[in-house]
Enzyme design. Structure first.
Site, PDB file in Angstrom:
ATOM      1  N   ILE A 122       0.870  -1.189   0.000  1.00 58.97           N
ATOM      2  CA  ILE A 122       0.000   0.000   0.000  1.00 58.97           C
ATOM      3  C   ILE A 122       0.900   1.231   0.000  1.00 58.97           C
ATOM      4  O   ILE A 122       1.774   1.345   0.858  1.00 58.97           O
ATOM      5  CB  ILE A 122      -0.893   0.085   1.258  1.00 58.97           C
ATOM      6  N   HIS A 123       0.680   2.140  -0.970  1.00 56.65           N
ATOM      7  CA  HIS A 123       1.464   3.369  -0.926  1.00 56.65           C
ATOM      8  C   HIS A 123       0.782   4.552  -1.600  1.00 56.65           C
ATOM      9  O   HIS A 123       1.159   5.693  -1.381  1.00 56.65           O
ATOM     10  CB  HIS A 123       2.844   3.157  -1.583  1.00 56.65           C
ATOM     11  N   ARG A 124      -0.248   4.309  -2.411  1.00 57.26           N
ATOM     12  CA  ARG A 124      -0.870   5.399  -3.163  1.00 57.26           C
ATOM     13  C   ARG A 124      -1.503   6.429  -2.236  1.00 57.26           C
ATOM     14  O   ARG A 124      -2.108   6.091  -1.220  1.00 57.26           O
ATOM     15  CB  ARG A 124      -1.946   4.842  -4.098  1.00 57.26           C
TER      16      ARG A 124
END
Length: 345
Positions: free
Chosen positions: A204-206
């Site tokens: 997860i990074h957006r």
């Protein structure tokens, strides 16, 4: 000798650049690389240059940890200075990051032709900063290298037809080479004590997931629910780790690890049973490894992976019938791109 000025800044761009830089050199052209510093952590930057044997950057701008406007503005300023000094024939940019749009705008304002690798992708969600970066970059580019026919169609719909080339996907080139190397070198499964095809990989990074506390909580809850069926290994982006720490309680059922090198990540995905991610690049890499993916977003720019049954959005419960995707090419996309660049200079 013809000179190409390449702008890199983030992990996916390093991966895409590896085969292209090699093909540029083999075609007898000179490449000058500017690293904006958007991804600056050694585990998200340096290790990729080493493992993928990308030429050392001539410019390290060290611009990071800023808001979109400040980051893009400083990159634009510094990249313009470097381009004025180098006087390249073409400026090459990759993907959809702040580094991408800053490089494209700096070149366009100096009347230097822009070549965009991964042109034509659209999620059709203008709330995503990446979508704005894609659209702006494509509209100032002279050469547009599209990984799929859908991307070509998207450009046609926007009136962009000159300089458009369907080349296949350079990430496929990298994945083929990296997986073969990782097969004999990576010890990641033993290090993590996981068994092939008995775990999933998550990332997860957006900003759309990490900037909204309520949505971030929903994504984490979704992963915790998925972890009740299969153990999940999650390399954690620094921003995501900070959010998880602030949350107070670490997710249950997830093995959280620091970011890992590309070879280890390639092997970890290759040997997994499933991938859960909001990363555009990892959606494709999962397909290249023939691993089913769930995209933790409400839309994806890689619609082919959904249509072909290898990917689905987390808002749906079923995959389409599974088939191969011919658009991504045969692993020689970088060579095709280098040939087009050479002919254009």
């Amino acid at each position: 000798m013809s000179q190409i000025f390449t702008v890199l800044g983030a992990r996916p761009q390093f991966i895409k650049a590896a085969p292209v830089s090699r093909a540029i050199a083999e075609a007898g052209m000179t490449e000058v690389i500017a690293h904006t510093g958007q991804h600056f952590d050694a585990l998200m930057s340096d290790v990729f240059f080493e493992e993928l044997e990308i030429p050392k950057p001539a410019y390290n701008l060290e611009i990071n940890s800023l808001g979109h406007g400040a980051m893009t503005g400083r990159m634009l300023e510094k990249l313009e200075e470097a381009m004025l000094a180098e006087k390249p024939d073409i400026v090459l940019v990759y993907g959809d990051t702040n580094s991408t749009v800053a490089g494209a705008l700096a070149a366009a304002k100096l009347h230097i032709p822009v070549a965009h690798i991964e042109a034509g992708l659209r999620s059709f969600n203008r709330q995503m900063p990446e979508e704005i970066n894609r659209v702006v970059t494509d509209h100032v580019s002279a050469l547009l290298f599209c990984p799929t026919q859908t991307a070509v169609h998207n450009l046609t719909q926007e009136g962009i037809v000159a300089g458009v080339h369907a080349t296949g996907d350079v990430m496929f080139d990298t994945t083929i080479a990296a997986t073969e190397r990782a097969k004999g070198r990576s010890t990641i499964l033993a290090d993590l004590a996981v068994q092939p095809k008995r775990y999933a990989v998550a990332t997860i990074h957006r900003a759309e997931n990490t900037d909204d506390p309520a949505r971030f909580a929903r994504v984490v809850a979704w992963l915790e629910e998925a972890a009740r069926s299969i153990p999940i290994v999650m390399p954690v982006h620094p921003r995501t780790r900070k959010l998880l720490t602030q949350r107070g309680a670490m997710p249950t059922g997830l093995k959280l690890i620091d970011p890992i090198g590309y070879l280890d990540m390639a092997w970890l995905v290759n040997q997994s049973a499933a991938t859960f991610t909001d990363s555009g690049g990892l959606q494709k890499e999962a397909y290249f490894h023939r691993v089913p993916c769930v995209t933790l977003r409400d839309e994806t720019e890689w619609v082919e992976t959904v249509d072909a049954g290898w990917n689905r959005l987390w808002t749906t419960s079923d995959y389409a019938p599974r088939r191969d995707i011919p658009d991504y090419g045969d692993g020689r996309s970088a060579i095709t791109i280098a040939e087009i660049l050479k002919a254009a200079i």
